[in-house]
Design a protein around this motif. Sequence first.
Motif, short mmCIF file in Angstrom:
data_model
loop_
_atom_site.label_atom_id
_atom_site.label_comp_id
_atom_site.label_asym_id
_atom_site.label_seq_id
_atom_site.Cartn_x
_atom_site.Cartn_y
_atom_site.Cartn_z
N UNK A 50 0.83 -1.21 0.00
CA UNK A 50 0.00 0.00 0.00
C UNK A 50 0.86 1.26 0.00
N UNK A 51 1.92 1.25 0.81
CA UNK A 51 2.80 2.42 0.86
C UNK A 51 3.48 2.64 -0.48
N UNK A 52 3.89 1.55 -1.12
CA UNK A 52 4.54 1.64 -2.43
C UNK A 52 3.57 2.19 -3.47
N UNK A 53 2.35 1.66 -3.52
CA UNK A 53 1.36 2.11 -4.51
C UNK A 53 0.98 3.57 -4.27
N UNK A 54 0.82 3.95 -3.01
CA UNK A 54 0.44 5.33 -2.70
C UNK A 54 1.51 6.31 -3.18
N UNK A 60 -3.88 10.67 -2.93
CA UNK A 60 -4.06 11.48 -1.72
C UNK A 60 -4.83 10.76 -0.61
N UNK A 61 -5.65 9.79 -0.96
CA UNK A 61 -6.49 9.13 0.05
C UNK A 61 -6.04 7.72 0.34
N UNK A 62 -6.99 6.89 0.76
CA UNK A 62 -6.70 5.51 1.09
C UNK A 62 -6.38 4.71 -0.18
N UNK A 63 -5.57 3.69 -0.03
CA UNK A 63 -5.22 2.80 -1.12
C UNK A 63 -5.91 1.46 -0.89
N UNK A 64 -6.65 0.98 -1.90
CA UNK A 64 -7.30 -0.33 -1.78
C UNK A 64 -6.30 -1.41 -2.15
#
Length: 245
Positions: A50-54, A60-64
Amino acid sequence: MEQSSPETFSTELPPPEILYESGPCLVVNKPSGLLTQSPLGIDSIEVRIKAFLKAREHKPGKVYLGVPHRLDRPASGVMVFGTHARATKRLAQQFEGRLVTKIYWACVEGYVSPRDGTWEDHLRKVPDEARAEVVAADHAEGRPAVLRYKTLQTAEWGTWLEIELETGRTHQIRIQAASRGHAVLGDAQYGSTTAFGPQHDDVRLRAIALHARSLMFRHPMTQEQVEVIAPVPVYWPALKPMFGP
């Protein structure tokens, strides 16, 4: 299929080793000692992806991130994730329907006989404990557990097995091997007396000699058959030359 939990992202987390990415389908090589999922503030492969994709996509928001299957913390190897809900659901259905081919490598204590074969047991998850056990076939909580194996190599430390799971029970390979006197190297939880990999002070970070070598599944959107192979960790160097990276 499990729903992702919120967490605090950090670009300082080690990036995941991506083996395959196509549309909403992402395959990585999970390091040993790392949880699949975790509570808020605890490291896991889910948190790292998730951190990598974000960071990569500047979201800017949550990553699914959908998690259609798990891999034991001390094990390493290939895992597939969905980056949108529909893809995750279709991947989860393949796991639930036993349509995914899962190949593992395991180094175990002792010399396995016969060299190739099938192990069939009934297993139960021990209540309130992170372990499984073999039970009688008529046990009310017992569930069938079946795997096929073949020997790739024997050495002074024991036997290197290639394993194909027919079922996917909690700690299945670990308990089926240990119950036959062939504990996975480093797996003290199931009786191994042989150290394996880096000996971290925190035993939760230590590896066992169990590696999810490959996954074969249908791409959740294109239905193309996909096979992904995960290289073994660097602490398997003595074994790598005989069987590729």
